[in-house]
Scaffold this active site. Structure first.
Site, PDB file in Angstrom:
ATOM      1  N   SER A   1      41.840  45.226  59.415  1.00 22.47           N
ATOM      2  CA  SER A   1      40.970  46.523  59.153  1.00 22.47           C
ATOM      3  C   SER A   1      39.413  46.076  59.175  1.00 22.47           C
ATOM      4  O   SER A   1      38.915  45.218  58.242  1.00 22.47           O
ATOM      5  CB  SER A   1      41.361  47.419  58.132  1.00 22.47           C
TER       6      SER A   1
ATOM      7  N   ARG B   1      53.817  51.580  57.473  1.00 20.10           N
ATOM      8  CA  ARG B   1      52.571  51.596  56.454  1.00 20.10           C
ATOM      9  C   ARG B   1      53.360  52.423  55.384  1.00 20.10           C
ATOM     10  O   ARG B   1      53.521  53.806  55.680  1.00 20.10           O
ATOM     11  CB  ARG B   1      51.242  52.126  56.734  1.00 20.10           C
TER      12      ARG B   1
ATOM     13  N   LYS C   1      44.574  59.069  54.674  1.00 18.30           N
ATOM     14  CA  LYS C   1      44.125  58.081  53.897  1.00 18.30           C
ATOM     15  C   LYS C   1      43.007  58.539  53.202  1.00 18.30           C
ATOM     16  O   LYS C   1      41.885  58.385  53.533  1.00 18.30           O
ATOM     17  CB  LYS C   1      43.751  56.730  54.837  1.00 18.30           C
TER      18      LYS C   1
END
Length: 212
Positions: A109, A40, A138
């Site tokens: 998600s 990511r 995040k």
């Protein structure tokens, strides 16, 4: 039915992993028991994602750990990754499945019961459920759901298996599995630690206790 193990899912954060490096962190984590590794990097373009992803694929070759690419479909395909993970804002699951084909794992998600209930088991192979806790890795995460919320969303997404995410550490393993999730996704609990392999071993040991 695709064969994968969500129990110890490492999400790589290039900033946190900078000291050890993304590829070496992944290698050490898999040696310590990580079962899946997600690349990511929201700041990387597709060319850089492919470059890093190919290096990761080579490092994980023969380990049994699977490589998932976050968001970048083109990179996932070029790398020959085991899977793609998308968020609700990235693209819809149908489009992603058409692009990656039937064999690649697709993760999605989900942050609410409505989204979990809407998951199509014909398209999606697993859900990433959370955030369980607020997490600095995040900044744009949704409202934390806690373990009660995790249990509700995991149940709503069933029969699609779920991995919990959001501020999780070794101390949370029992609660994650008690909520019905098949594993936990971790970032800072491994990335950026002085010894990623030892950090992973600690989490893996807790998972073994819960599964015993």
């Amino acid at each position: 039915m695709k064969d994968f193990d969500l129990s110890l899912y490492l999400v790589l954060n290039p900033d946190l992993c900078a000291g050890t490096g993304v590829v070496e962190t992944a290698r050490l984590a898999v040696a310590g028991g990580a079962t899946m590794v997600q690349l990511r990097d929201k700041h990387a373009d597709t060319i850089r994602m492919i470059e890093t992803g190919r290096a990761l694929k080579q490092a994980l070759d023969g380990t049994g750990a699977l490589l998932i690419v976050n968001d970048d479909v083109e990179a996932a395909i070029a790398i020959g990754a085991d899977g793609l993970h998308i968020g609700q804002e990235d693209m819809d699951a149908m489009r992603a499945r058409v692009m990656i084909g039937p064999e690649m794992i697709l993760g999605l998600s989900v942050e609410s019961e409505a989204l979990a209930t809407a998951v199509d088991p014909g398209l999606v192979d697993y859900t990433g459920v959370g955030p369980v806790f607020a997490t600095p890795t995040k900044a744009d995460h949704k409202q934390p759901i806690g373990f009660d919320g995790l249990a509700r969303l995991v149940k709503a997404a069933s029969p699609v298996p779920s991995v919990a995410i959001g501020g999780l550490k070794a101390d949370h393993v029992a609660q994650v599995f008690a909520a019905g999730a098949q594993g936990l996704a971790v970032v800072s609990a491994i990335c950026g630690t002085p010894d990623p392999e030892a950090a992973t071993r600690r989490i893996a040991a807790e998972i073994r206790k819960v599964r015993a």
